[in-house]
Design a protein around this motif. Structure first.
Motif, short mmCIF file in Angstrom:
data_model
loop_
_atom_site.label_atom_id
_atom_site.label_comp_id
_atom_site.label_asym_id
_atom_site.label_seq_id
_atom_site.Cartn_x
_atom_site.Cartn_y
_atom_site.Cartn_z
N UNK A 60 0.81 -1.21 0.00
CA UNK A 60 0.00 0.00 0.00
C UNK A 60 0.84 1.25 0.00
N UNK A 61 0.16 2.37 0.12
CA UNK A 61 0.84 3.67 0.11
C UNK A 61 1.63 3.93 1.39
N UNK A 62 2.48 4.91 1.32
CA UNK A 62 3.23 5.37 2.49
C UNK A 62 2.45 6.54 3.09
N UNK B 128 5.04 2.90 5.60
CA UNK B 128 4.41 2.23 4.49
C UNK B 128 3.52 1.11 5.03
N UNK B 129 2.35 0.96 4.42
CA UNK B 129 1.38 -0.04 4.83
C UNK B 129 1.41 -1.19 3.83
N UNK B 130 1.39 -2.42 4.36
CA UNK B 130 1.40 -3.62 3.53
C UNK B 130 0.38 -4.59 4.11
N UNK B 131 -0.41 -5.21 3.22
CA UNK B 131 -1.29 -6.29 3.65
C UNK B 131 -0.60 -7.60 3.27
N UNK C 291 0.71 -4.65 8.10
CA UNK C 291 2.04 -4.29 8.57
C UNK C 291 2.25 -2.80 8.30
N UNK C 292 2.64 -2.06 9.32
CA UNK C 292 2.93 -0.63 9.19
C UNK C 292 4.05 -0.30 10.16
N UNK C 293 5.22 -0.02 9.62
CA UNK C 293 6.37 0.22 10.48
C UNK C 293 6.64 -1.02 11.31
#
Length: 156
Positions: A92-94, A100-103, A110-112
């Motif tokens: 995902x976007x930062x 930065x966000x990640x699925x 996940x974020x940081x």
């Protein structure tokens, strides 16, 4: 935004994933003794799984994905967390503060340094800690994006 169809056992199917409300309802009708699963089909005795098909007796599974013809599964949460770390589902976007966000493949967020087991858990955290703030609003938009992007059909 995702449109969900839910059955009596809290299983849900995305209209966007299945292409129509009728198709989403049809996928739910194929589940037997499943609880809290989403976007699964033709499964038996699963719980808390997603995007699985032809699984059976998966009582000990949690946060499974892409399962096929499972029988007496166990340890799925460990497998899916490893897969999530190695193969993110949606990058995902930062956010404006640099996170930065990640699925992950297990639908973890996940974020940081933060990792949430589910989108709902992530939303609850940021609503309680940043609700009503610009950073909180930005975070909710990012989570909406991750949810919508994850529901898109994947290319083989």
């Amino acid at each position: 935004m995702i449109t969900w169809v839910t059955d009596a056992f809290n299983n849900r199917a995305s209209v966007e994933r299945w292409g129509s409300e009728a198709a989403a309802r049809a996928s739910l009708a194929t589940l037997v003794n499943c609880r809290n699963c989403w976007n699964c089909s033709n499964c038996y005795d699963c719980s808390d799984c997603y995007d699985c098909y032809d699984c059976s007796d998966c009582y000990d599974c949690y946060d499974c994905s892409g399962c096929s013809r499972c029988s007496d599964c166990s340890g799925c949460s460990d497998c899916s967390r490893i897969a999530a770390a190695q193969q993110p589902l949606v990058v995902g976007p930062t956010r404006s503060d640099g996170y930065q966000f990640v699925m992950g493949a297990s639908r973890s967020i996940h974020a940081g340094c933060r990792v949430f087991i589910s989108l709902a858990e992530a939303r609850e955290h940021w609503e309680s800690t940043r609700g009503g703030t610009p950073l909180g609003q930005e975070t909710m938009l990012i989570l909406d994006y991750l949810e919508a992007a994850a529901a898109l059909p994947r290319l083989a």
